[in-house]
Design a protein around this motif. Structure first.
Motif, mmCIF file in Angstrom:
data_model
loop_
_atom_site.group_PDB
_atom_site.id
_atom_site.type_symbol
_atom_site.label_atom_id
_atom_site.label_comp_id
_atom_site.label_asym_id
_atom_site.label_seq_id
_atom_site.Cartn_x
_atom_site.Cartn_y
_atom_site.Cartn_z
ATOM 1 N N LEU A 50 1.232 -1.893 -15.453
ATOM 2 C CA LEU A 50 0.930 -3.315 -15.304
ATOM 3 C C LEU A 50 -0.507 -3.523 -14.830
ATOM 4 O O LEU A 50 -0.972 -2.838 -13.914
ATOM 5 C CB LEU A 50 1.901 -3.965 -14.325
ATOM 6 C CG LEU A 50 3.364 -4.100 -14.746
ATOM 7 C CD1 LEU A 50 4.175 -4.724 -13.620
ATOM 8 C CD2 LEU A 50 3.499 -4.922 -16.024
ATOM 9 N N GLY A 51 -1.166 -4.459 -15.439
ATOM 10 C CA GLY A 51 -2.498 -4.846 -14.978
ATOM 11 C C GLY A 51 -3.618 -3.906 -15.359
ATOM 12 O O GLY A 51 -4.769 -4.104 -14.990
ATOM 13 N N SER B 156 -1.438 -1.708 -5.548
ATOM 14 C CA SER B 156 -0.167 -1.455 -6.216
ATOM 15 C C SER B 156 0.940 -1.593 -5.193
ATOM 16 O O SER B 156 0.697 -1.616 -3.981
ATOM 17 C CB SER B 156 -0.134 -0.061 -6.857
ATOM 18 O OG SER B 156 -0.216 0.954 -5.870
ATOM 19 N N PHE B 157 2.176 -1.676 -5.688
ATOM 20 C CA PHE B 157 3.352 -1.676 -4.836
ATOM 21 C C PHE B 157 4.089 -0.359 -5.008
ATOM 22 O O PHE B 157 4.198 0.168 -6.111
ATOM 23 C CB PHE B 157 4.295 -2.831 -5.199
ATOM 24 C CG PHE B 157 3.805 -4.175 -4.765
ATOM 25 C CD1 PHE B 157 3.996 -4.610 -3.459
ATOM 26 C CD2 PHE B 157 3.148 -5.014 -5.652
ATOM 27 C CE1 PHE B 157 3.533 -5.859 -3.057
ATOM 28 C CE2 PHE B 157 2.690 -6.248 -5.264
ATOM 29 C CZ PHE B 157 2.882 -6.685 -3.959
ATOM 30 N N HIS B 158 4.610 0.155 -3.893
ATOM 31 C CA HIS B 158 5.456 1.348 -3.900
ATOM 32 C C HIS B 158 6.841 0.888 -3.474
ATOM 33 O O HIS B 158 7.075 0.602 -2.290
ATOM 34 C CB HIS B 158 4.893 2.394 -2.939
ATOM 35 C CG HIS B 158 5.591 3.706 -3.009
ATOM 36 N ND1 HIS B 158 5.124 4.827 -2.383
ATOM 37 C CD2 HIS B 158 6.736 4.093 -3.618
ATOM 38 C CE1 HIS B 158 5.938 5.849 -2.605
ATOM 39 N NE2 HIS B 158 6.933 5.410 -3.352
ATOM 40 N N VAL B 159 7.752 0.798 -4.431
ATOM 41 C CA VAL B 159 9.075 0.228 -4.196
ATOM 42 C C VAL B 159 10.131 1.315 -4.348
ATOM 43 O O VAL B 159 10.069 2.116 -5.287
ATOM 44 C CB VAL B 159 9.350 -0.914 -5.196
ATOM 45 C CG1 VAL B 159 10.739 -1.496 -4.988
ATOM 46 C CG2 VAL B 159 8.292 -2.008 -5.069
ATOM 47 N N ALA C 202 -10.642 2.935 -2.497
ATOM 48 C CA ALA C 202 -10.603 2.543 -3.905
ATOM 49 C C ALA C 202 -9.252 1.987 -4.324
ATOM 50 O O ALA C 202 -9.161 1.262 -5.320
ATOM 51 C CB ALA C 202 -10.951 3.743 -4.792
ATOM 52 N N HIS C 203 -8.212 2.322 -3.570
ATOM 53 C CA HIS C 203 -6.875 1.853 -3.949
ATOM 54 C C HIS C 203 -6.003 1.767 -2.705
ATOM 55 O O HIS C 203 -6.023 2.668 -1.859
ATOM 56 C CB HIS C 203 -6.230 2.817 -4.959
ATOM 57 C CG HIS C 203 -4.958 2.300 -5.564
ATOM 58 N ND1 HIS C 203 -4.898 1.813 -6.841
ATOM 59 C CD2 HIS C 203 -3.698 2.184 -5.065
ATOM 60 C CE1 HIS C 203 -3.656 1.418 -7.109
ATOM 61 N NE2 HIS C 203 -2.917 1.634 -6.041
ATOM 62 N N VAL C 204 -5.221 0.689 -2.627
ATOM 63 C CA VAL C 204 -4.253 0.511 -1.553
ATOM 64 C C VAL C 204 -2.886 0.298 -2.185
ATOM 65 O O VAL C 204 -2.699 -0.613 -2.992
ATOM 66 C CB VAL C 204 -4.597 -0.686 -0.651
ATOM 67 C CG1 VAL C 204 -3.513 -0.873 0.412
ATOM 68 C CG2 VAL C 204 -5.952 -0.491 0.012
ATOM 69 N N SER C 205 -1.931 1.170 -1.835
ATOM 70 C CA SER C 205 -0.561 1.017 -2.293
ATOM 71 C C SER C 205 0.295 0.629 -1.094
ATOM 72 O O SER C 205 0.280 1.317 -0.069
ATOM 73 C CB SER C 205 -0.039 2.314 -2.911
ATOM 74 O OG SER C 205 1.236 2.119 -3.490
ATOM 75 N N LEU D 40 5.115 1.173 -8.643
ATOM 76 C CA LEU D 40 5.716 2.506 -8.708
ATOM 77 C C LEU D 40 7.110 2.404 -8.102
ATOM 78 O O LEU D 40 7.268 2.011 -6.944
ATOM 79 C CB LEU D 40 4.855 3.511 -7.952
ATOM 80 C CG LEU D 40 5.242 4.989 -8.033
ATOM 81 C CD1 LEU D 40 4.018 5.866 -7.792
ATOM 82 C CD2 LEU D 40 6.328 5.347 -7.001
ATOM 83 N N VAL D 41 8.119 2.731 -8.895
ATOM 84 C CA VAL D 41 9.502 2.576 -8.452
ATOM 85 C C VAL D 41 10.145 3.946 -8.291
ATOM 86 O O VAL D 41 10.201 4.743 -9.234
ATOM 87 C CB VAL D 41 10.317 1.732 -9.443
ATOM 88 C CG1 VAL D 41 11.736 1.516 -8.905
ATOM 89 C CG2 VAL D 41 9.634 0.381 -9.685
#
Length: 334
Positions: free
Chosen positions: A332-333, A146-149, A112-115, A177-178
């Motif tokens: 975001l989004g 999403s991005f995991h930064v 359902a979600h890929v980070s 996600l920072v």
């Protein structure tokens, strides 16, 4: 499943299950909190899939988050867990370093979600343009992304640059996600420790809410890497093992342990009445010193704390556990 919906579950005990299904990883990032290598430990897939099969619809978690190491080194296991979870009404998330980018493994279509992790360390091994292409393709296929930064702190110029680039590339349509590099794993020798300042006032620990399966199958009440890496895990933080316990028993222990409730309600220093051991350090010693009495008052207070955290929302969670300056980017989004 948007990133904000995942983070909104974070304060709720046993609302999700974290599973490190391998410690292996083909990347050698300098900041890796688990010190993963391609030769690192890996245990039978049946341990993890079998544990998921003990979940019943009436007490299922809302989410299963698959991590590692690199979980996509075990694509069949990812698909198996995602399929079993979906039949229960549970969703699955994968946190990946994207070593396969820009190719999209078929297993990712099942979740359902890929980070995807993106930072200065990953970019030395996985080109940024490949990661962007991967995220574009997943989004086009209808998979939430999403991005995991992570960076060295809120003023890290890399964070400013990469965040601006992501927002421009995806037109503010993908959440970010920072966080900050923690002094764990390979980063322990050079990263700055970031433990919260000791205090006598209550400081609820949300990290003690989701059961966490380590790569060797041991289940802890906490995702702190120092807890997961050392054996024995402190008794009050050890919930069981995937080879011998059911989800129902783990969920019950997580939700009803008086000591875990006290930690989630006011933090380990509040629960112990001492503040000289640091926040997480006090917690690791807590079970050897005392047991919290079962109390209706603690159960009531815990519910009030959960409600307050839910009211603060996903950005509120990130202001506490991520880089506060960038907390709103998780929305975001949405």
């Amino acid at each position: 499943m948007h990133l904000a919906d995942i983070l909104a579950l974070r304060p709720v005990p046993a609302a999700a299950l974290l599973m490190a299904i391998t410690r292996r990883c083909p990347l050698t990032c300098a900041h890796c909190s688990t010190s993963s290598l391609l030769s690192s430990e890996e245990h039978p897939a049946e341990w993890f899939s079998g544990f998921v099969e003990t979940i019943e619809p009436e007490d299922r978690p809302e989410l299963i988050m698959l991590t590692g190491g690199e979980p996509m080194l075990r694509p069949r296991l990812v698909s198996s867990i995602a399929s079993a979870a979906r039949s229960l009404g549970t969703r699955t998330m994968v946190l990946t370093g994207g070593f396969f980018a820009p190719r999209v493994p078929p297993a990712l279509d099942d979740v359902a979600h890929v980070s995807v992790s993106l930072d200065v360390f990953h970019q030395r091994e996985v080109p940024r343009e490949n990661v962007f292409r991967l995220v574009h393709v997943l989004a086009e296929r209808g998979v939430a992304v999403s991005f995991h930064v992570v960076g060295s702190g809120p003023d890290d110029p890399y964070l400013t640059e990469v965040i601006e680039t992501i927002r421009r590339e995806f037109r503010d349509g993908v959440p970010i996600l920072v966080g900050r590099v923690r002094a764990a794993g390979r980063a322990r020798a050079w990263a700055t420790a970031d433990e919260r300042v000791s205090s006598d006032r209550p400081r609820p620990c949300t990290m003690a809410a989701w059961p966490t399966v380590s790569a060797d199958g041991t289940i802890a009440a906490c995702c702190n890497q120092d807890v997961l890496d050392h054996r024995p895990i402190p008794g009050h933080l050890r919930l069981g093992h995937v080879s011998s316990d059911s989800w129902r028993s783990i969920r019950t222990r997580c939700r009803t342990s008086p000591l875990l409730r006290a930690i989630r309600t006011g933090g380990p220093q509040w629960a112990s009445g001492r503040s000289d051991g640091g926040y997480c350090g006090t917690c690791r010693l807590l079970g050897t010193e005392q047991e919290a009495p079962a109390s209706p008052a603690i159960a009531y207070l815990e519910q009030q704390v959960i409600h307050a955290q839910l009211s603060a929302g996903p950005a509120g969670f990130m202001r506490r556990y991520g880089e506060a300056r960038f907390a709103d980017l998780v929305m975001l989004g949405r």
